[in-house]
Structures are given as structure tokens and as C-alpha cells.
Design an enzyme around this catalytic site. Structure first.
Site, PDB file in Angstrom:
ATOM      1  N   SER A 173       0.814  -1.208   0.000  1.00 29.05           N
ATOM      2  CA  SER A 173       0.000   0.000   0.000  1.00 29.05           C
ATOM      3  C   SER A 173       0.850   1.262   0.000  1.00 29.05           C
ATOM      4  O   SER A 173       0.479   2.270  -0.615  1.00 29.05           O
ATOM      5  CB  SER A 173      -0.936   0.003   1.209  1.00 29.05           C
ATOM      6  OG  SER A 173      -1.838  -1.077   1.159  1.00 29.05           O
ATOM      7  N   HIS A 236      -0.303   3.500   4.596  1.00 28.81           N
ATOM      8  CA  HIS A 236      -1.170   4.125   3.600  1.00 28.81           C
ATOM      9  C   HIS A 236      -0.983   5.646   3.609  1.00 28.81           C
ATOM     10  O   HIS A 236      -0.799   6.278   2.561  1.00 28.81           O
ATOM     11  CB  HIS A 236      -2.636   3.794   3.888  1.00 28.81           C
ATOM     12  CG  HIS A 236      -2.967   2.342   3.826  1.00 28.81           C
ATOM     13  ND1 HIS A 236      -2.554   1.448   4.785  1.00 28.81           N
ATOM     14  CD2 HIS A 236      -3.700   1.621   2.935  1.00 28.81           C
ATOM     15  CE1 HIS A 236      -2.999   0.243   4.491  1.00 28.81           C
ATOM     16  NE2 HIS A 236      -3.698   0.326   3.375  1.00 28.81           N
TER      17      HIS A 236
END
Length: 289
Positions: A173, A236
Site C-alpha cells: 500500500s 497508507h
């Protein structure tokens, strides 16, 4: 008299080869025309089309994606797993996963990107990085896309080691969000020039993928009970921030040399300062010690 048929055959072969080359070039031109509409401001699309070609192909993103898929299949099939939806035992013992008590093994700060927590996690990351990564690599080539991607991966693991120091980390991610952050900033800055008629639908699709991925990460972080496998989601955010800084500069300098752009050096120095702070934190201050 015998040479005439041979000459005719050679001419026919040359015509067929030229036709195939022309068709290939036409297909390549259409591909780059579409990609330039999505990825570049209007004022530099013509310069891009003058030197656009399909060589080299987007090898970086494709290679990374294949490696991630291969390692997922390995742990899902050959390692002891109850099911594919959420992997646990196999990846927890993996030499690739980032674990707080193993952070002295420095390669884990990068190799965690190769391991995923389950099918949804893998599919979300692959879709995001392929949908964005392939067009970006066609325009900016592999070395620039690779720089942004790896910056997001390293930034993600280091940020997780600071803000979520007791949890493990898996997934690509950080790299995917770095690509998205860089692309997003370019769209915002050059919105009127970069966004074609249907661009909003593509952004909506990407946001759906991102929302699904973030939702899954939050679920794994806060709602898994008991002895479940909990992982950090900080990568993220950190990956997106790396993309909005380094990625923005890299993707906005298509027709310029990065080393001559002061914004590039400013973003690199800021990134290096954050990396140095994270290293010092992990050596001397981390509660995971």
C-alpha cells in the site's frame, strides 16, 4: 528470368513487414495518445507524442506485481493456511514481513511490500498500482516510477515503526499510495488541463479501490479480536504523503531534468531528514525495543 519471381517475393515480404510495423506504430501511437490525455497537462502533450514509444515497456510495475502475486500464491498454497481470504500463520513467520522485534533486519523495511494479508488486500493493491502504475511508467519510465514507489514503501514502514510501533506491517500500500499521491497532486494543480471528459469516472474508480483497501486495513487494525493477525495501516498515509511531495515533483517534471529542479532537492532533503529521524527513533526511542 528466374530472378523476377524472387524479387517479387522479396517485395511482398517487405510490404508485409512494413504493414505490420505501421500497424504496430499506429497502435502504439493511439495508446500513448490516450495515456498522455490522462497523465500530462495539455501544454506538454505534443512534445511527449513527438518522442513517445512503447520501448521499454512498463517492466517495473509489472515485475513488482508479479512478484507480489507469486509470493501470495506461495504462502496461500504451500504454507499451512486455513483459507485464502485472510492469511495468518504462514506470513507471520515470513522473512519478508516487517515485525517490530525483527526490525534490526533492515531488509524488512522494504520486503514487507511483497507479502499480503489476504485476497482482498492483494487484489486492492494490484489493481491500484497497475491501473495507475502502467500509464505512469509509459510516460515517466521505470526509474522515476520506481523512485516514487520505493520512497512510499520505505516511508510507510518507517512511519509505521514510529506511530504504530508494536504492530507488524504487510502489503504494498505504501508504494501504491505514493503513485496515487503524486498523480493526485498533478491532477489538482493542472485540473483543467489534465482531466478529460471521463477522467472523473476514473478517479472515482480509484477512490473506490482506495476506500476498500483502507477499510480493510482499518478493520484488520482495530476490529480483529483475540489472537487475530493485526497489522498497521499507517503506511497508507505515509505513502500518500511521499507521493504528494516526491511523487508530485517527479511526475510534474516530464520534460525537465530532475537534478536541475530545486523542488526535487527540497523534497529529497525533507524525505532524508524524516528517514534519519525514524532511524534514530528506532535505535534509541522505540517502545518496541
Amino acid at each position: 528470368m528466374e530472378l523476377e519471381p524472387r524479387n517479387a517475393e522479396n517485395e511482398n515480404l517487405n510490404e508485409e513487414r512494413n504493414k505490420e510495423t505501421s500497424q504496430c506504430c499506429s497502435w502504439c501511437h493511439k495508446l500513448h495518445k490516450t495515456v498522455s490525455n490522462w497523465m500530462l497537462p495539455e501544454d506538454i502533450r505534443s512534445r511527449y507524442m513527438e518522442r513517445a514509444n512503447c520501448l521499454p515497456p512498463p517492466l517495473f510495475i509489472i515485475s513488482i506485481s508479479l512478484a507480489e502475486l507469486a509470493i501470495f500464491i506461495y504462502y496461500a498454497v504451500w504454507m499451512p493456511q486455513k483459507q485464502w481470504i485472510t492469511l495468518d500463520k504462514g506470513i507471520m513467520d515470513s522473512p519478508f514481513i516487517y515485525k517490530p522485534d525483527k526490525r534490526n533486519e533492515a531488509w524488512r523495511f522494504i520486503s514487507y511490500m511483497l507479502v499480503h494479508a489476504g485476497v482482498q488486500h492483494l487484489i486492492g493493491n494490484l489493481l491500484m498500482q497497475l491501473i495507475l502504475g502502467i500509464p505512469l511508467e509509459l510516460v515517466h519510465k521505470g526509474h522515476r516510477v520506481g523512485l516514487v514507489y520505493i520512497a512510499g514503501v520505505i516511508g510507510g514502514s518507517l512511519a509505521s515503526s514510529i506511530f504504530d510501533p508494536m504492530l507488524s506491517l504487510v502489503g504494498a500500500s505504501g508504494g501504491g499510495y505514493a503513485l496515487m499521491g503524486g498523480y493526485f497532486m498533478n491532477v489538482v494543480v493542472n485540473f483543467k488541463q489534465m482531466l478529460p471528459v471521463f477522467g472523473v469516472f476514473r478517479l472515482a474508480f480509484i477512490l473506490i479501490i482506495v476506500g476498500t483497501d483502507v477499510g480493510f486495513a482499518l478493520y484488520r487494525r482495530f476490529f480483529v479480536e483475540g489472537n487475530g493477525f493485526r497489522v498497521s495501516f499507517v503506511a497508507h498515509i505515509a505513502g500518500g504523503l511521499a507521493g504528494m511531495t516526491i511523487g508530485y515533483v517527479v511526475f510534474s517534471c516530464y520534460d525537465q531534468k530532475l537534478l536541475k529542479d530545486p523542488r526535487f532537492w527540497a523534497s529529497i532533503l525533507a524525505y532524508v531528514a524524516c528517514v534519519v529521524f525514524a532511524i534514530i527513533f528506532n535505535i534509541f526511542l522505540s517502545p518496541a525495543s
